[in-house]
Design a protein around this motif. Structure first.
Motif, PDB file in Angstrom:
ATOM      1  N   LYS A  41       0.501  -1.233  -0.185  1.00  0.00           N
ATOM      2  CA  LYS A  41      -0.087  -0.055  -0.189  1.00  0.00           C
ATOM      3  C   LYS A  41       0.997   1.157  -0.013  1.00  0.00           C
ATOM      4  N   ALA A  42       2.077   1.146   0.502  1.00  0.00           N
ATOM      5  CA  ALA A  42       3.071   2.459   0.542  1.00  0.00           C
ATOM      6  C   ALA A  42       3.198   3.039  -0.894  1.00  0.00           C
ATOM      7  N   LYS A  43       3.358   4.120  -0.798  1.00  0.00           N
ATOM      8  CA  LYS A  43       3.863   5.203  -2.103  1.00  0.00           C
ATOM      9  C   LYS A  43       5.076   5.538  -1.875  1.00  0.00           C
ATOM     10  N   LYS A  44       5.576   5.898  -0.678  1.00  0.00           N
ATOM     11  CA  LYS A  44       6.894   6.193  -0.204  1.00  0.00           C
ATOM     12  C   LYS A  44       7.570   5.342   0.702  1.00  0.00           C
ATOM     13  N   ILE A  45       8.636   4.767   0.679  1.00  0.00           N
ATOM     14  CA  ILE A  45       9.479   3.958   1.491  1.00  0.00           C
ATOM     15  C   ILE A  45      10.764   4.734   2.087  1.00  0.00           C
ATOM     16  N   PHE A  46      10.931   4.747   3.491  1.00  0.00           N
ATOM     17  CA  PHE A  46      11.958   5.338   4.057  1.00  0.00           C
ATOM     18  C   PHE A  46      12.779   4.008   4.618  1.00  0.00           C
ATOM     19  N   THR A  47      14.086   3.890   4.105  1.00  0.00           N
ATOM     20  CA  THR A  47      14.692   2.846   4.459  1.00  0.00           C
ATOM     21  C   THR A  47      16.610   3.340   4.578  1.00  0.00           C
ATOM     22  N   TYR A  48      17.245   2.513   5.335  1.00  0.00           N
ATOM     23  CA  TYR A  48      18.745   2.964   5.326  1.00  0.00           C
ATOM     24  C   TYR A  48      19.169   1.920   4.247  1.00  0.00           C
ATOM     25  N   ASN A  62      16.298  -1.656  -4.449  1.00  0.00           N
ATOM     26  CA  ASN A  62      16.307  -1.709  -5.954  1.00  0.00           C
ATOM     27  C   ASN A  62      14.555  -2.245  -6.320  1.00  0.00           C
ATOM     28  N   HIS A  63      14.290  -2.995  -5.414  1.00  0.00           N
ATOM     29  CA  HIS A  63      12.929  -3.623  -5.696  1.00  0.00           C
ATOM     30  C   HIS A  63      11.772  -2.771  -5.648  1.00  0.00           C
ATOM     31  N   ALA A  64      11.958  -1.652  -4.394  1.00  0.00           N
ATOM     32  CA  ALA A  64      11.003  -0.818  -4.223  1.00  0.00           C
ATOM     33  C   ALA A  64      11.142   0.321  -5.372  1.00  0.00           C
ATOM     34  N   LEU A  65      12.206   0.647  -5.989  1.00  0.00           N
ATOM     35  CA  LEU A  65      12.515   1.581  -7.093  1.00  0.00           C
ATOM     36  C   LEU A  65      11.809   0.850  -8.122  1.00  0.00           C
ATOM     37  N   ASN A  66      12.059  -0.440  -8.542  1.00  0.00           N
ATOM     38  CA  ASN A  66      11.184  -1.039  -9.518  1.00  0.00           C
ATOM     39  C   ASN A  66      10.033  -1.014  -9.352  1.00  0.00           C
ATOM     40  N   ASP A  67       9.617  -1.042  -8.196  1.00  0.00           N
ATOM     41  CA  ASP A  67       7.862  -0.854  -8.018  1.00  0.00           C
ATOM     42  C   ASP A  67       7.471   0.594  -7.938  1.00  0.00           C
ATOM     43  N   ASN A  68       8.231   1.439  -8.521  1.00  0.00           N
ATOM     44  CA  ASN A  68       7.732   2.934  -8.689  1.00  0.00           C
ATOM     45  C   ASN A  68       7.518   3.504  -7.049  1.00  0.00           C
TER      46      ASN A  68
END
Length: 71
Positions: A41-48, A62-68
């Protein structure tokens, strides 16, 4: 046990994991993360960006970036 001592013990144990065990944990955590409803459901991800013996976050990023997802 003090918080600092507990943290030191956990890091020490993490540092002594074999590469095979660490890779298995990394993969398990990655799969649980990307299959979670919160991630979906997330549109934005915060990670380190992981460092040393920390759980590998590069594959997740990388996966999150590929998922836009916005990071």
């Amino acid at each position: 046990m003090e918080k600092i001592k507990i943290r030191e013990e956990v890091i020490k144990k993490r540092n002594y994991l074999s590469l095979e065990v660490k890779k298995n944990y990394d993969e398990l955590i990655f799969k649980q993360l990307i299959e979670s409803n919160i991630y979906k459901k997330a549109k934005k991800i915060f990670t380190y960006v992981s460092f040393g013996s920390e759980i590998d976050t590069i594959k997740f990023i990388n996966h999150a970036l590929n998922d836009n997802k916005k990071i």
